[in-house]
Design a protein around this motif. Structure first.
Motif, PDB file in Angstrom:
ATOM      1  N   TRP A 124      11.014 -27.498 -11.567  1.00 20.22           N
ATOM      2  CA  TRP A 124      11.484 -28.329 -12.665  1.00 20.22           C
ATOM      3  C   TRP A 124      10.776 -29.792 -12.589  1.00 20.22           C
ATOM      4  CZ3 TRP A 124      16.001 -31.656 -12.827  1.00 20.22           C
ATOM      5  CH2 TRP A 124      15.564 -32.951 -14.073  1.00 20.22           C
ATOM      6  N   MET A 125      11.926 -29.716 -10.860  1.00 26.96           N
ATOM      7  CA  MET A 125      11.517 -31.505 -10.748  1.00 26.96           C
ATOM      8  C   MET A 125       9.886 -32.235 -10.714  1.00 26.96           C
ATOM      9  SD  MET A 125      14.056 -33.085  -9.982  1.00 26.96           S
ATOM     10  CE  MET A 125      13.449 -34.427  -8.869  1.00 26.96           C
ATOM     11  N   THR A 126       9.056 -31.123 -10.070  1.00 24.72           N
ATOM     12  CA  THR A 126       7.212 -31.019 -10.479  1.00 24.72           C
ATOM     13  C   THR A 126       7.003 -31.678 -11.624  1.00 24.72           C
ATOM     14  OG1 THR A 126       7.298 -29.526  -8.240  1.00 24.72           O
ATOM     15  CG2 THR A 126       5.226 -30.405  -9.802  1.00 24.72           C
ATOM     16  N   GLY A 127       7.440 -30.613 -12.782  1.00 24.57           N
ATOM     17  CA  GLY A 127       6.819 -30.896 -14.277  1.00 24.57           C
ATOM     18  C   GLY A 127       7.814 -32.680 -14.197  1.00 24.57           C
ATOM     19  N   ARG A 128       9.022 -32.584 -14.258  1.00 29.00           N
ATOM     20  CA  ARG A 128       9.368 -34.002 -14.498  1.00 29.00           C
ATOM     21  C   ARG A 128       8.516 -34.909 -13.591  1.00 29.00           C
ATOM     22  NH1 ARG A 128      10.104 -36.058 -17.189  1.00 29.00           N
ATOM     23  NH2 ARG A 128      12.022 -37.069 -16.864  1.00 29.00           N
ATOM     24  N   PHE A 129       8.460 -34.797 -12.471  1.00 29.68           N
ATOM     25  CA  PHE A 129       7.537 -36.277 -11.744  1.00 29.68           C
ATOM     26  C   PHE A 129       6.141 -36.296 -12.497  1.00 29.68           C
ATOM     27  CE2 PHE A 129      10.638 -35.800  -8.136  1.00 29.68           C
ATOM     28  CZ  PHE A 129      11.284 -36.809  -7.878  1.00 29.68           C
ATOM     29  N   ARG A 130       5.495 -34.743 -13.048  1.00 27.75           N
ATOM     30  CA  ARG A 130       4.935 -35.473 -13.604  1.00 27.75           C
ATOM     31  C   ARG A 130       4.172 -35.398 -15.330  1.00 27.75           C
ATOM     32  NH1 ARG A 130       3.818 -30.189 -13.730  1.00 27.75           N
ATOM     33  NH2 ARG A 130       2.424 -30.331 -11.254  1.00 27.75           N
ATOM     34  N   ASP A 131       5.126 -35.013 -15.373  1.00 21.91           N
ATOM     35  CA  ASP A 131       5.554 -36.274 -17.136  1.00 21.91           C
ATOM     36  C   ASP A 131       5.961 -38.038 -16.792  1.00 21.91           C
ATOM     37  OD1 ASP A 131       5.361 -33.951 -18.167  1.00 21.91           O
ATOM     38  OD2 ASP A 131       7.157 -33.338 -18.619  1.00 21.91           O
ATOM     39  N   GLU A 132       6.607 -37.469 -15.772  1.00 24.60           N
ATOM     40  CA  GLU A 132       6.984 -39.531 -15.563  1.00 24.60           C
ATOM     41  C   GLU A 132       6.303 -40.270 -15.217  1.00 24.60           C
ATOM     42  OE1 GLU A 132       9.948 -42.434 -15.432  1.00 24.60           O
ATOM     43  OE2 GLU A 132      10.732 -40.310 -16.243  1.00 24.60           O
ATOM     44  N   LEU A 133       5.710 -39.814 -14.098  1.00 26.24           N
ATOM     45  CA  LEU A 133       3.999 -40.419 -13.942  1.00 26.24           C
ATOM     46  C   LEU A 133       3.443 -40.413 -14.873  1.00 26.24           C
ATOM     47  CD1 LEU A 133       3.436 -39.236 -10.017  1.00 26.24           C
ATOM     48  CD2 LEU A 133       4.825 -41.420 -11.029  1.00 26.24           C
ATOM     49  N   ALA A 134       2.773 -39.238 -15.920  1.00 25.62           N
ATOM     50  CA  ALA A 134       2.203 -39.541 -16.721  1.00 25.62           C
ATOM     51  C   ALA A 134       1.954 -40.826 -17.805  1.00 25.62           C
ATOM     52  CB  ALA A 134       1.725 -38.417 -17.700  1.00 25.62           C
ATOM     53  N   GLY A 135       3.141 -41.516 -18.034  1.00 30.51           N
ATOM     54  CA  GLY A 135       3.283 -42.660 -18.569  1.00 30.51           C
ATOM     55  C   GLY A 135       3.121 -44.469 -18.351  1.00 30.51           C
ATOM     56  N   SER A 136       2.783 -44.246 -16.268  1.00 30.36           N
ATOM     57  CA  SER A 136       2.693 -45.038 -15.988  1.00 30.36           C
ATOM     58  C   SER A 136       1.953 -46.343 -15.941  1.00 30.36           C
ATOM     59  CB  SER A 136       3.615 -44.874 -14.444  1.00 30.36           C
ATOM     60  OG  SER A 136       2.446 -43.882 -13.666  1.00 30.36           O
ATOM     61  N   GLY A 137       1.022 -45.415 -16.492  1.00 27.28           N
ATOM     62  CA  GLY A 137      -0.542 -46.305 -16.373  1.00 27.28           C
ATOM     63  C   GLY A 137      -1.097 -46.529 -14.856  1.00 27.28           C
ATOM     64  N   VAL A 138      -0.114 -45.799 -14.085  1.00 25.52           N
ATOM     65  CA  VAL A 138      -1.050 -45.794 -12.848  1.00 25.52           C
ATOM     66  C   VAL A 138      -2.053 -44.562 -12.509  1.00 25.52           C
ATOM     67  CG1 VAL A 138       0.069 -46.372  -9.890  1.00 25.52           C
ATOM     68  CG2 VAL A 138       0.984 -47.805 -12.302  1.00 25.52           C
ATOM     69  N   PRO A 139      -2.901 -44.073 -11.600  1.00 33.45           N
ATOM     70  CA  PRO A 139      -3.618 -43.187 -11.622  1.00 33.45           C
ATOM     71  C   PRO A 139      -2.544 -41.977 -10.640  1.00 33.45           C
ATOM     72  CG  PRO A 139      -4.943 -45.292 -10.848  1.00 33.45           C
ATOM     73  CD  PRO A 139      -3.872 -45.765 -11.465  1.00 33.45           C
ATOM     74  N   VAL A 140      -2.010 -41.430 -10.856  1.00 31.11           N
ATOM     75  CA  VAL A 140      -1.977 -39.961  -9.369  1.00 31.11           C
ATOM     76  C   VAL A 140      -3.085 -38.700  -9.600  1.00 31.11           C
ATOM     77  CG1 VAL A 140      -0.167 -38.501 -10.099  1.00 31.11           C
ATOM     78  CG2 VAL A 140       0.068 -40.486 -12.041  1.00 31.11           C
ATOM     79  N   VAL A 141      -2.251 -38.135  -8.320  1.00 30.90           N
ATOM     80  CA  VAL A 141      -3.337 -37.720  -7.498  1.00 30.90           C
ATOM     81  C   VAL A 141      -2.474 -36.727  -7.264  1.00 30.90           C
ATOM     82  CG1 VAL A 141      -5.058 -36.741  -5.939  1.00 30.90           C
ATOM     83  CG2 VAL A 141      -5.328 -38.968  -7.212  1.00 30.90           C
ATOM     84  N   GLU A 142      -1.966 -35.027  -7.866  1.00 34.98           N
ATOM     85  CA  GLU A 142      -1.648 -33.981  -7.074  1.00 34.98           C
ATOM     86  C   GLU A 142      -1.795 -33.372  -5.863  1.00 34.98           C
ATOM     87  OE1 GLU A 142       0.015 -31.243  -9.883  1.00 34.98           O
ATOM     88  OE2 GLU A 142       0.296 -32.936 -11.871  1.00 34.98           O
ATOM     89  N   LEU A 143      -1.100 -33.029  -5.142  1.00 30.60           N
ATOM     90  CA  LEU A 143      -1.703 -32.397  -4.130  1.00 30.60           C
ATOM     91  C   LEU A 143      -0.848 -31.040  -3.520  1.00 30.60           C
ATOM     92  CD1 LEU A 143      -0.540 -35.880  -1.659  1.00 30.60           C
ATOM     93  CD2 LEU A 143      -2.808 -35.090  -2.879  1.00 30.60           C
ATOM     94  N   THR A 144      -2.319 -30.285  -3.234  1.00 32.44           N
ATOM     95  CA  THR A 144      -1.695 -28.567  -3.450  1.00 32.44           C
ATOM     96  C   THR A 144      -2.737 -27.986  -2.084  1.00 32.44           C
ATOM     97  OG1 THR A 144      -4.175 -28.582  -4.884  1.00 32.44           O
ATOM     98  CG2 THR A 144      -1.984 -29.403  -6.175  1.00 32.44           C
ATOM     99  N   GLY A 145      -1.742 -27.360  -2.036  1.00 33.42           N
ATOM    100  CA  GLY A 145      -2.911 -26.348  -1.012  1.00 33.42           C
ATOM    101  C   GLY A 145      -1.950 -26.536   0.678  1.00 33.42           C
ATOM    102  N   SER A 146      -2.119 -26.004   1.846  1.00 36.96           N
ATOM    103  CA  SER A 146      -1.638 -26.291   3.061  1.00 36.96           C
ATOM    104  C   SER A 146      -1.173 -28.019   2.995  1.00 36.96           C
ATOM    105  CB  SER A 146      -2.784 -25.739   4.195  1.00 36.96           C
ATOM    106  OG  SER A 146      -3.635 -26.240   4.116  1.00 36.96           O
ATOM    107  N   HIS A 147      -0.913 -28.656   4.049  1.00 34.18           N
ATOM    108  CA  HIS A 147      -0.652 -29.730   5.045  1.00 34.18           C
ATOM    109  C   HIS A 147      -1.866 -30.175   5.137  1.00 34.18           C
ATOM    110  CE1 HIS A 147       0.635 -33.632   6.600  1.00 34.18           C
ATOM    111  NE2 HIS A 147      -0.223 -33.368   7.457  1.00 34.18           N
ATOM    112  N   ALA A 148      -2.559 -29.134   5.900  1.00 35.82           N
ATOM    113  CA  ALA A 148      -4.009 -29.997   6.234  1.00 35.82           C
ATOM    114  C   ALA A 148      -5.067 -30.153   4.323  1.00 35.82           C
ATOM    115  CB  ALA A 148      -4.877 -29.106   6.833  1.00 35.82           C
ATOM    116  N   GLU A 149      -5.172 -29.199   3.845  1.00 29.66           N
ATOM    117  CA  GLU A 149      -5.661 -30.055   2.290  1.00 29.66           C
ATOM    118  C   GLU A 149      -4.926 -31.003   1.501  1.00 29.66           C
ATOM    119  OE1 GLU A 149      -6.814 -25.562   1.680  1.00 29.66           O
ATOM    120  OE2 GLU A 149      -4.851 -26.082   1.371  1.00 29.66           O
ATOM    121  N   ARG A 150      -3.370 -30.748   2.379  1.00 28.81           N
ATOM    122  CA  ARG A 150      -2.877 -32.286   1.044  1.00 28.81           C
ATOM    123  C   ARG A 150      -3.415 -33.447   1.938  1.00 28.81           C
ATOM    124  NH1 ARG A 150       2.194 -30.750  -1.585  1.00 28.81           N
ATOM    125  NH2 ARG A 150       1.524 -28.094  -1.932  1.00 28.81           N
ATOM    126  N   LEU A 151      -3.748 -33.255   2.776  1.00 29.25           N
ATOM    127  CA  LEU A 151      -4.046 -34.871   4.181  1.00 29.25           C
ATOM    128  C   LEU A 151      -5.059 -35.444   3.524  1.00 29.25           C
ATOM    129  CD1 LEU A 151      -3.028 -36.870   5.444  1.00 29.25           C
ATOM    130  CD2 LEU A 151      -3.312 -35.512   7.631  1.00 29.25           C
TER     131      LEU A 151
END
Length: 372
Positions: free
Chosen positions: A316-343
């Motif tokens: 639920w929190m991930t979804g709320r963050f996604r919605d909140e940031l979508a209206g920010s006017g700021v580029p958003v990049v989602e990080l998925t996978g392992s820590h190494a992949e995210r980094l």
């Protein structure tokens, strides 16, 4: 903005100076170590020094900000005064009428007091001194002592970062905010990115406040848990205020990128979680960073450290963050996978952010003239 607040006569040095009244003229777009060295050299030889900050109105750094930065850096020489005047005249060193127009701006800034010496790191300093009936004093004109110019800084702020003072760094720094649900690696990511870029990062104040609240609760009820901690509107306003204060303080010592573990938009989501909705005060405090990194809850095991609500809330929190940031006017990049992949993904987008550079409005003057 004309800087009249500092037009009063400043305190004088305790030693006998070489010159009575000195003058430095420039745009300081932005101020850098070469400017500070010039001002310091002039201050060491003058009873009173007037620094005229004379940008054109087309430039993209406010005049008031430049004056504030210069006054802060040179606060230990109170006999130096900084006066701002706009100068929108063209530059043509072969045209006496153009010279007259510029000098009229500088004379209005300096006031009626005679100028005894003009200090400059530019070739125009000799003619400027002649027109003021003053002694020309050249300081590091070949840029050997401090190899930097305003033109170079504007072209590549990151490459010349070491020449910038703390308030200028805070103005230019690119802020990257890492947000995400509980136990999704936001703190780990912010810390790892700061280590990768050799800079600082800003921890989450809300977590610190949560720990303090729980510790106080334990004094009365040793068996209390995180679910017994109470929150009110003032708490979230405090979180925003303290988080932004810590961010602003860190920006002064940061490298070109500053990594922040949460911000006001994330705080609004947490206020909604605990109180049902976010207050206008918290929402209105939101800033616009250069980039958001959203840590996805998948592929990250939940670790309960006693300060977290629970794994069931993460989707639920991930979804709320996604919605909140979508209206920010700021580029958003989602990080998925392992820590190494995210980094690796985070480093890639941060490198892209640095490669995009900074945007400055072109000054009226040519490179290596009054624009520096």
């Amino acid at each position: 903005m004309n800087g009249r607040a500092s037009d009063r006569t400043p305190a004088q040095p305790s030693w006998v100076p070489e010159f009575g009244h000195g003058m430095v003229v420039g745009k300081f777009y932005p101020p850098h170590a070469g400017h500070h060295a010039l001002i310091a050299a002039a201050a060491a030889r003058c009873a009173v020094l007037t620094v005229v900050v004379a940008p054109s109105r087309r430039e993209s750094i406010p005049l008031a900000a430049r004056l504030d930065w210069l006054r802060e850096v040179h606060a230990d020489t109170p006999w130096v005064r900084f006066v701002g005047r706009y100068d929108d005249h063209p530059v043509d060193y072969a045209d006496p009428a153009v010279w007259d127009a510029h000098c009229a701006v500088f004379r209005a800034a300096v006031g009626p007091e005679k100028v005894d010496a003009v200090f400059s790191s530019e070739a125009y300093g000799v003619e400027l001194a002649r027109r003021f009936g003053a002694v020309p004093v050249s300081v590091d004109q070949d840029r050997r002592t401090v190899p930097v110019s305003g033109t170079a800084v504007r072209a590549d702020p990151a490459g010349h970062w070491r020449w910038l003072s703390p308030p200028v760094r805070a103005f230019l720094v690119r802020r990257v905010v890492v947000v995400g649900a509980e136990s999704t690696g936001t703190t780990t990511m912010a810390e790892a990115l700061a280590a990768h870029y050799g800079t600082v990062w800003v921890p989450e104040y809300g977590r610190e406040l949560t720990a303090r609240k729980l510790a106080r609760l334990w004094e009365r009820s040793p068996g209390a848990t995180i679910f017994d901690v109470g929150w009110d509107r003032d708490d979230f306003r405090v979180v925003v205020r303290e988080q932004q204060a810590a961010e602003d303080a860190a920006a002064r010592s940061s490298g070109p990128l500053l990594f922040c573990d949460t911000d006001a938009r994330a705080t609004a989501v947490w206020e909604e979680r605990y109180l049902g909705n976010a207050s206008p005060q918290v929402r209105e405090a939101a800033r616009r960073p250069a980039l958001y990194l959203l840590t996805d809850h998948r592929d990250v095991p939940f670790a309960d450290d006693g300060l977290r609500d629970g794994e069931h809330l993460r989707a639920w929190m991930t979804g709320r963050f996604r919605d909140e940031l979508a209206g920010s006017g700021v580029p958003v990049v989602e990080l998925t996978g392992s820590h190494a992949e995210r980094l690796a993904r985070a480093v890639q987008v941060c490198d892209d952010l640095l490669a995009a550079g900074w945007s400055f409005a072109e000054p009226i003057t040519a490179p290596d003239t009054l624009a520096s």
